[in-house]
Design an enzyme around this catalytic site. Structure first.
Site, PDB file in Angstrom:
ATOM      1  N   ASP A  24       0.796  -1.242   0.000  1.00  0.00           N
ATOM      2  CA  ASP A  24       0.000   0.000   0.000  1.00  0.00           C
ATOM      3  C   ASP A  24       0.828   1.291   0.000  1.00  0.00           C
ATOM      4  O   ASP A  24       0.468   2.261   0.685  1.00  0.00           O
ATOM      5  CB  ASP A  24      -0.970   0.008   1.186  1.00  0.00           C
ATOM      6  CG  ASP A  24      -1.940  -1.163   1.165  1.00  0.00           C
ATOM      7  OD1 ASP A  24      -1.909  -1.950   0.193  1.00  0.00           O
ATOM      8  OD2 ASP A  24      -2.727  -1.312   2.114  1.00  0.00           O
ATOM      9  N   LYS A 129      -6.598  -4.896  -3.086  1.00  0.00           N
ATOM     10  CA  LYS A 129      -7.261  -5.511  -1.929  1.00  0.00           C
ATOM     11  C   LYS A 129      -8.264  -4.537  -1.318  1.00  0.00           C
ATOM     12  O   LYS A 129      -7.971  -3.352  -1.176  1.00  0.00           O
ATOM     13  CB  LYS A 129      -6.209  -5.934  -0.896  1.00  0.00           C
ATOM     14  CG  LYS A 129      -5.375  -4.808  -0.310  1.00  0.00           C
ATOM     15  CD  LYS A 129      -4.257  -5.387   0.551  1.00  0.00           C
ATOM     16  CE  LYS A 129      -3.487  -4.375   1.340  1.00  0.00           C
ATOM     17  NZ  LYS A 129      -4.197  -3.540   2.285  1.00  0.00           N
ATOM     18  N   LYS A 132      -7.648  -4.594   4.913  1.00  0.00           N
ATOM     19  CA  LYS A 132      -6.332  -4.276   5.465  1.00  0.00           C
ATOM     20  C   LYS A 132      -5.352  -5.418   5.194  1.00  0.00           C
ATOM     21  O   LYS A 132      -4.179  -5.186   4.928  1.00  0.00           O
ATOM     22  CB  LYS A 132      -6.428  -3.993   6.973  1.00  0.00           C
ATOM     23  CG  LYS A 132      -7.428  -2.892   7.351  1.00  0.00           C
ATOM     24  CD  LYS A 132      -7.159  -1.577   6.652  1.00  0.00           C
ATOM     25  CE  LYS A 132      -8.122  -0.485   7.108  1.00  0.00           C
ATOM     26  NZ  LYS A 132      -8.090   0.694   6.202  1.00  0.00           N
ATOM     27  N   VAL A 157       3.142   0.260   4.261  1.00  0.00           N
ATOM     28  CA  VAL A 157       2.451   1.062   5.287  1.00  0.00           C
ATOM     29  C   VAL A 157       1.023   0.545   5.472  1.00  0.00           C
ATOM     30  O   VAL A 157       0.452  -0.024   4.554  1.00  0.00           O
ATOM     31  CB  VAL A 157       2.426   2.548   4.865  1.00  0.00           C
ATOM     32  CG1 VAL A 157       3.835   3.097   4.792  1.00  0.00           C
ATOM     33  CG2 VAL A 157       1.671   2.799   3.562  1.00  0.00           C
ATOM     34  N   THR A 158       0.471   0.811   6.672  1.00  0.00           N
ATOM     35  CA  THR A 158       1.158   1.295   7.852  1.00  0.00           C
ATOM     36  C   THR A 158       1.506   0.104   8.748  1.00  0.00           C
ATOM     37  O   THR A 158       0.833  -0.927   8.702  1.00  0.00           O
ATOM     38  CB  THR A 158       0.301   2.292   8.660  1.00  0.00           C
ATOM     39  OG1 THR A 158      -0.884   1.634   9.124  1.00  0.00           O
ATOM     40  CG2 THR A 158      -0.088   3.511   7.853  1.00  0.00           C
ATOM     41  N   CYS A 162      -2.056  -2.272   7.948  1.00  0.00           N
ATOM     42  CA  CYS A 162      -2.005  -3.264   6.859  1.00  0.00           C
ATOM     43  C   CYS A 162      -0.776  -4.168   6.928  1.00  0.00           C
ATOM     44  O   CYS A 162      -0.851  -5.343   6.532  1.00  0.00           O
ATOM     45  CB  CYS A 162      -2.098  -2.555   5.513  1.00  0.00           C
ATOM     46  SG  CYS A 162      -3.743  -1.860   5.259  1.00  0.00           S
TER      47      CYS A 162
HETATM   48  N1  TIU Z   1      -2.639   0.321   4.300  1.00  0.00           N
HETATM   49  C1  TIU Z   1      -3.085   0.609   5.523  1.00  0.00           C
HETATM   50  O1  TIU Z   1      -2.380   0.467   6.518  1.00  0.00           O
HETATM   51  N2  TIU Z   1      -4.370   1.149   5.589  1.00  0.00           N
HETATM   52  C2  TIU Z   1      -4.774   2.025   6.586  1.00  0.00           C
HETATM   53  O2  TIU Z   1      -5.919   2.432   6.597  1.00  0.00           O
HETATM   54  N3  TIU Z   1      -3.831   2.426   7.494  1.00  0.00           N
HETATM   55  C3  TIU Z   1      -3.985   3.344   8.494  1.00  0.00           C
HETATM   56  O3  TIU Z   1      -3.060   3.479   9.305  1.00  0.00           O
HETATM   57  N4  TIU Z   1      -5.083   4.103   8.549  1.00  0.00           N
END
Ligand code: TIU
Length: 227
Positions: A24, A129, A132, A157-158, A162
């Site tokens: 992500d 996807k 998460k 991230v994060t 995820c």
């Molecule tokens: N990719 C991911 O971690 N999606 C999130 O929504 N992360 C947040 O920290 N909000």
């Protein structure tokens, strides 16, 4: 040398069975005006991940290690976005609202795509996807099984959302995961630190942790072994 000085114990990269997953690294999470900022986050926290991750991806490509990218996002009609996710909290913008880089977290929009510095190259898989975790409602498990992958280098991230969800999913499916500490990022410094500690605690309850300066030489070793 394909051994990584990792915690809680050394981690040996297995030739032909290791993939790098990049979770992500989308404009929606890293740039102002996207989904991450709409949730009230300081997106600048994530940008420091980009240079070490770019170097790690380059080393993986050189070593012939499979690189898989993921993107969190939803269909334009939001049919794959559960109401519980859509209506959660009080964000400044909701998923699907118009934002600086197109509709927030919607597939096909500029903000949904991966930042330029980490753009996939031809032949690399990009998994879209809705959740998460990278396994939920995706083809990831089939891809890994057919490629004979048993180990994952986890980045993106994060850290506590995820990256953690995906690492936990991989763990339950029998994969060995090494989370690359400077190639994952959180909006919250405390969550970054604790999130990494949680992975490697209890003898590596979810996996291993090492930074890219330990992983890249091992990838170079893999390239030498393969040559
Ligand atoms: N990719 C991911 O971690 N999606 C999130 O929504 N992360 C947040 O920290 N909000």
């Amino acid at each position: 040398m394909t051994e990584v000085a990792a915690e809680p114990s050394p981690f040996t990269l297995a030739e032909g069975r290791t993939a790098l997953i990049v979770i992500d690294m989308q404009r929606d999470f890293l740039l102002p005006g996207g989904f991450g900022e709409s949730l009230g986050n300081d997106v600048g926290q994530l940008l420091k991940v980009v240079p070490p991750l770019a170097a790690l991806i380059a080393a993986a490509r050189t070593a012939g290690v499979m690189v898989i990218h993921t993107r969190e996002g939803h269909q334009p009609d939001l049919s794959d976005c559960p109401p519980a996710k859509l209506t959660r909290g009080a964000p400044s913008k909701r998923i699907g609202d118009p934002g600086k880089y197109g509709r927030i977290l919607i597939r096909g929009e500029y903000g949904h795509d991966i930042v330029d510095e980490l753009a996939p190259v031809d032949g690399e898989l990009v998994i879209d996807k809705p959740g998460k975790g990278a396994f939920y409602a995706t083809e990831l498990q089939d891809v890994l099984v057919s490629a004979g992958i048993t180990q994952l280098l986890v980045t993106g991230v994060t850290t506590e959302v995820c990256v953690h969800t995906t690492t936990r999913e991989t763990n339950d499916r029998g994969y060995e995961c090494l989370v690359v500490s400077d190639c994952v990022g959180s909006y919250f410094p405390d969550f970054q630190r604790i999130g990494l500690e949680m992975i490697k605690a209890q003898g590596g309850i979810f996996g291993w942790v090492a930074d890219s300066s330990a992983v890249i030489p091992a990838l170079r070793g893999l390239a030498t072994t393969a040559a």
